[in-house]
Design a protein around this motif. Structure first.
Motif, PDB file in Angstrom:
ATOM      1  N   ASP A   6      -3.177 -13.515   2.139  1.00 47.47           N
ATOM      2  CA  ASP A   6      -2.342 -12.387   2.554  1.00 47.47           C
ATOM      3  C   ASP A   6      -2.051 -11.448   1.390  1.00 47.47           C
ATOM      4  O   ASP A   6      -1.994 -10.230   1.568  1.00 47.47           O
ATOM      5  N   TYR A  10      -2.459  -7.420   1.484  1.00 51.77           N
ATOM      6  CA  TYR A  10      -1.371  -6.480   1.231  1.00 51.77           C
ATOM      7  C   TYR A  10      -1.687  -5.562   0.058  1.00 51.77           C
ATOM      8  O   TYR A  10      -1.363  -4.367   0.096  1.00 51.77           O
ATOM      9  N   SER A  14      -1.875  -1.584   0.270  1.00 53.83           N
ATOM     10  CA  SER A  14      -0.959  -0.873  -0.618  1.00 53.83           C
ATOM     11  C   SER A  14      -1.693   0.153  -1.479  1.00 53.83           C
ATOM     12  O   SER A  14      -1.294   1.321  -1.560  1.00 53.83           O
ATOM     13  N   LEU A  45       5.896  -0.504   0.038  1.00 51.28           N
ATOM     14  CA  LEU A  45       4.503  -0.705   0.427  1.00 51.28           C
ATOM     15  C   LEU A  45       3.541  -0.368  -0.708  1.00 51.28           C
ATOM     16  O   LEU A  45       2.519  -1.027  -0.878  1.00 51.28           O
ATOM     17  N   ASP A  51       4.102  -7.705  -1.456  1.00 59.53           N
ATOM     18  CA  ASP A  51       3.675  -8.735  -0.506  1.00 59.53           C
ATOM     19  C   ASP A  51       4.410  -8.532   0.819  1.00 59.53           C
ATOM     20  O   ASP A  51       4.558  -9.418   1.620  1.00 59.53           O
ATOM     21  N   SER A  53       4.880  -7.373   4.480  1.00 56.50           N
ATOM     22  CA  SER A  53       4.008  -7.168   5.624  1.00 56.50           C
ATOM     23  C   SER A  53       4.285  -5.782   6.209  1.00 56.50           C
ATOM     24  O   SER A  53       5.358  -5.219   6.035  1.00 56.50           O
TER      25      SER A  53
END
Length: 79
Positions: A6, A10, A14, A45, A51, A53
């Protein structure tokens, strides 16, 4: 495309949000206003080490403002 975890997902999103925002010559504030998201959300973001979501709805709003297909945010960023 697949991401190893994940965090990598991200980070890719980002970096791409920031890249395409800058390409569109928008500030974080302008992107926030036009996408109807808070400035703190956009800032988080784009932050290094993010990290957080992101909802598909928020990503869709950002893509619309930046005139990009939503899938572009999942592509590996080329610096």
């Amino acid at each position: 495309m697949q991401f190893k975890d994940d965090y990598e997902l991200y980070q890719t999103i980002s970096r791409n949000i920031k890249y395409y925002r800058e390409l569109a010559n928008l500030t974080q504030m302008q992107l926030a206003e036009q996408s109807h998201l808070s400035i703190s959300y956009i800032t988080k973001l784009e932050a290094s080490g993010c990290d957080k979501s992101i909802s598909l709805s928020a990503l869709h709003q950002i893509a619309k403002v930046l005139n990009q297909d939503i899938t572009i945010f999942f592509e590996p960023h080329k610096e």
